[in-house]
Design an enzyme around this catalytic site. Structure first.
Site, mmCIF file in Angstrom:
data_model
loop_
_atom_site.group_PDB
_atom_site.id
_atom_site.type_symbol
_atom_site.label_atom_id
_atom_site.label_comp_id
_atom_site.label_asym_id
_atom_site.label_seq_id
_atom_site.Cartn_x
_atom_site.Cartn_y
_atom_site.Cartn_z
ATOM 1 N N HIS A 140 -13.933 -6.175 8.665
ATOM 2 C CA HIS A 140 -13.471 -5.363 9.529
ATOM 3 C C HIS A 140 -12.271 -4.454 8.776
ATOM 4 O O HIS A 140 -12.101 -3.120 8.883
ATOM 5 C CB HIS A 140 -12.921 -5.713 10.802
ATOM 6 C CG HIS A 140 -12.021 -5.070 11.585
ATOM 7 N ND1 HIS A 140 -12.400 -4.026 12.389
ATOM 8 C CD2 HIS A 140 -10.922 -4.697 11.516
ATOM 9 C CE1 HIS A 140 -11.534 -3.186 13.017
ATOM 10 N NE2 HIS A 140 -10.472 -3.803 12.768
ATOM 11 N N ASP B 238 -5.251 1.958 -4.170
ATOM 12 C CA ASP B 238 -6.048 0.833 -4.204
ATOM 13 C C ASP B 238 -4.684 -0.179 -3.484
ATOM 14 O O ASP B 238 -3.639 0.145 -3.518
ATOM 15 C CB ASP B 238 -6.285 0.288 -5.533
ATOM 16 C CG ASP B 238 -4.865 -0.195 -6.263
ATOM 17 O OD1 ASP B 238 -4.263 0.642 -6.583
ATOM 18 O OD2 ASP B 238 -4.667 -1.227 -6.366
ATOM 19 N N CYS C 26 -17.998 -1.387 12.386
ATOM 20 C CA CYS C 26 -18.075 -2.522 11.242
ATOM 21 C C CYS C 26 -19.183 -3.328 11.677
ATOM 22 O O CYS C 26 -19.416 -3.595 12.931
ATOM 23 C CB CYS C 26 -16.677 -3.003 10.766
ATOM 24 S SG CYS C 26 -16.247 -4.249 11.761
ATOM 25 N N ASP D 180 -7.346 -1.478 -14.269
ATOM 26 C CA ASP D 180 -6.012 -1.075 -14.425
ATOM 27 C C ASP D 180 -5.752 -1.663 -15.889
ATOM 28 O O ASP D 180 -6.695 -2.264 -16.481
ATOM 29 C CB ASP D 180 -4.963 -1.690 -13.486
ATOM 30 C CG ASP D 180 -5.077 -3.419 -13.503
ATOM 31 O OD1 ASP D 180 -5.773 -4.014 -14.412
ATOM 32 O OD2 ASP D 180 -4.241 -4.027 -12.703
ATOM 33 N N CYS E 139 -15.040 0.488 16.891
ATOM 34 C CA CYS E 139 -15.235 0.313 15.542
ATOM 35 C C CYS E 139 -16.672 -0.156 15.132
ATOM 36 O O CYS E 139 -17.465 -0.878 15.751
ATOM 37 C CB CYS E 139 -14.391 -0.919 15.038
ATOM 38 S SG CYS E 139 -14.476 -1.311 13.232
ATOM 39 N N CYS F 24 -17.462 -6.209 14.214
ATOM 40 C CA CYS F 24 -17.253 -5.428 15.542
ATOM 41 C C CYS F 24 -18.389 -5.359 16.288
ATOM 42 O O CYS F 24 -18.388 -5.350 17.618
ATOM 43 C CB CYS F 24 -16.089 -4.283 15.595
ATOM 44 S SG CYS F 24 -14.583 -4.695 15.011
ATOM 45 N N GLY G 124 -3.439 -3.840 -17.077
ATOM 46 C CA GLY G 124 -2.986 -5.126 -17.053
ATOM 47 C C GLY G 124 -1.297 -4.961 -17.270
ATOM 48 O O GLY G 124 -0.680 -6.145 -17.206
ATOM 49 N N GLY G 125 -0.842 -3.831 -17.345
ATOM 50 C CA GLY G 125 0.770 -3.666 -17.610
ATOM 51 C C GLY G 125 1.533 -4.366 -16.383
ATOM 52 O O GLY G 125 2.036 -5.138 -16.495
ATOM 53 N N PHE G 126 0.957 -3.990 -15.153
ATOM 54 C CA PHE G 126 1.694 -4.545 -13.858
ATOM 55 C C PHE G 126 1.821 -6.029 -13.890
ATOM 56 O O PHE G 126 2.561 -6.708 -13.535
ATOM 57 C CB PHE G 126 0.850 -3.749 -12.847
ATOM 58 C CG PHE G 126 1.358 -4.400 -11.343
ATOM 59 C CD1 PHE G 126 2.525 -3.582 -10.950
ATOM 60 C CD2 PHE G 126 1.093 -5.444 -10.692
ATOM 61 C CE1 PHE G 126 3.089 -4.125 -9.525
ATOM 62 C CE2 PHE G 126 1.497 -5.729 -9.662
ATOM 63 C CZ PHE G 126 2.664 -5.008 -8.876
ATOM 64 N N GLY H 278 4.856 1.900 -10.402
ATOM 65 C CA GLY H 278 6.250 1.402 -9.856
ATOM 66 C C GLY H 278 6.390 1.780 -8.164
ATOM 67 O O GLY H 278 7.692 2.042 -7.983
HETATM 68 ZN ZN LIG Z 1 -14.404 -3.598 12.929
#
Ligand SMILES: [Zn+2]
Length: 379
Positions: A332, A263, A303, A90, A301, A306, A92-94, A213
């Protein structure tokens, strides 16, 4: 650079492919946030294992620490953090408009004091593009004025005018080899300002467009409204990115509204409070009811957390502040976000996105706590 592969016949959801200097990205895509050059609590091996295609880095934070000279000396951000895959930075404005302590808005940027040590700094379109060039990101963002949700109409208009002028200055700056630059559309929930800003920014012919915004403390209905007011003015053949959003259910709704890139810090941030996302909403892993629950966070799941650990064990780890606990909930949550995008892409390819959307939203119970945690200064 961007191939629009398919658009859903019943809504605006799109399947696409973005080619960058460090690889190809299938969209819709979720980009885990590596604010300080690291996705909090996760290492690159884990990110790749869960299907991460691109991560985000923050110009503001990285330019304050470790400083752009060190990253340049390392050979750029990809080398410095050992992530040879796509990176979006990004501008840097935000952060300047939300994190920095004192500021004076000038014609060519913002004078502000570092949130860290109070030193006086200056960031404008020229500086933001120069830093992103040194970082060597695959996608750089234009430097914009991101006003808070509560801004008066006059301030909102001034922010739009500044955003347009600064976008023009960003467009003139040299860029890193193969670097794409996206313009950002501001304008709050004001239809006329959104249209005016979008037309002006699109007229500058950026490589893609972000809707900015939209994660600044407003209600969910206003987020959707800002997206709906902007999207019709963005070229269909280029990627669209909704900055700083959102919950899993919001991502489904935003994909349906024609957004390709996202994001958000939510999956790793709420993980550090012991909260896990599931297909049915959030659950507190820390809560007492998990004390003797020997099931995984979410049945089915795939992952690492899990597949290997129970809620009871993770709850114990979180309660005694063991790092593994918050790491595993981060694994997860990030996995769930990436898998959700993969599921949306698969359904778009099969032509079943509408049914997927209906079923997902019917099962998902939004949490007010999480919705309010979303609006926060660090992104
Ligand atoms: Zn998971």
């Amino acid at each position: 650079m961007f191939e629009l592969l398919k658009t859903d016949p019943r809504c605006k959801a799109r399947l696409g492919r973005l080619t960058t200097a460090h690889g190809t990205i299938d969209t819709p895509v979720f980009m885990p946030v590596g604010t300080q050059g690291s996705v909090k609590a996760l290492d690159p091996r884990e990110l790749l294992e869960m299907g991460t295609q691109i991560i985000l880095g923050n110009t503001y934070h990285l330019s304050i620490r470790p400083g752009v000279d060190i990253i340049r000396a390392a050979g750029g951000l990809h080398q410095f953090i050992n992530w040879p895959h796509p990176i979006l930075t990004d501008s840097g404005g935000f952060q300047v408009f939300s994190l920095a302590k004192i500021r004076k808005i000038k014609a060519h940027g913002v004078e502000f004091r570092s949130h860290l040590d109070g030193s006086l700094l200056f960031l404008g379109p020229k500086e933001a593009m120069e830093i992103q060039r040194a970082l060597g990101s695959d996608v750089a963002m234009a430097f914009d004025d991101c006003p808070p949700h509560s801004s008066a109409p006059r301030d909102l208009r001034a922010a739009v005018e500044r955003t347009i002028r600064w976008a023009g200055e960003c467009r003139q700056q040299p860029r890193a080899h193969g670097q794409l630059v996206f313009g950002i559309v501001q304008g709050g929930a004001n239809a006329a300002l959104r249209e005016e800003c979008a037309r002006a920014i699109v007229g500058m012919e950026f490589d893609g467009y972000a809707i900015g915004g939209v994660s600044v403390g407003e209600a969910e209905a206003e987020i959707f409204k800002a997206i709906e007011l902007t999207e019709p003015f963005l070229p269909a053949q280029l990627p669209r990115y909704a900055m700083g959003l959102g919950t899993p259910a919001q991502l489904v709704e935003l994909v349906a509204r024609g957004v390709d890139m996202f994001d958000c810090v939510l999956p790793t941030r709420v993980a550090r409070n012991g909260t896990a996302f599931t297909k049915r909403g959030t659950v507190s892993v820390k809560a007492g009811f998990n004390k003797e629950d020997f099931r995984p966070i979410e049945e089915g799941c795939a992952c690492f957390a899990c597949r290997n650990f129970t809620r009871a064990y993770l709850r114990h780890l979180l309660n005694v502040n063991e790092i593994l606990g918050l790491r595993m909930v981060s694994v997860h949550n990030s996995h769930l976000y990436l898998k959700l995008m993969e599921d949306m892409r698969a359904n778009l390819a099969r032509g079943t996105f509408g049914a997927f959307r209906r079923e997902f939203l019917a099962n998902y119970v939004p949490s007010q706590k999480v919705l309010s945690a979303r609006a926060t200064v660090e992104r």
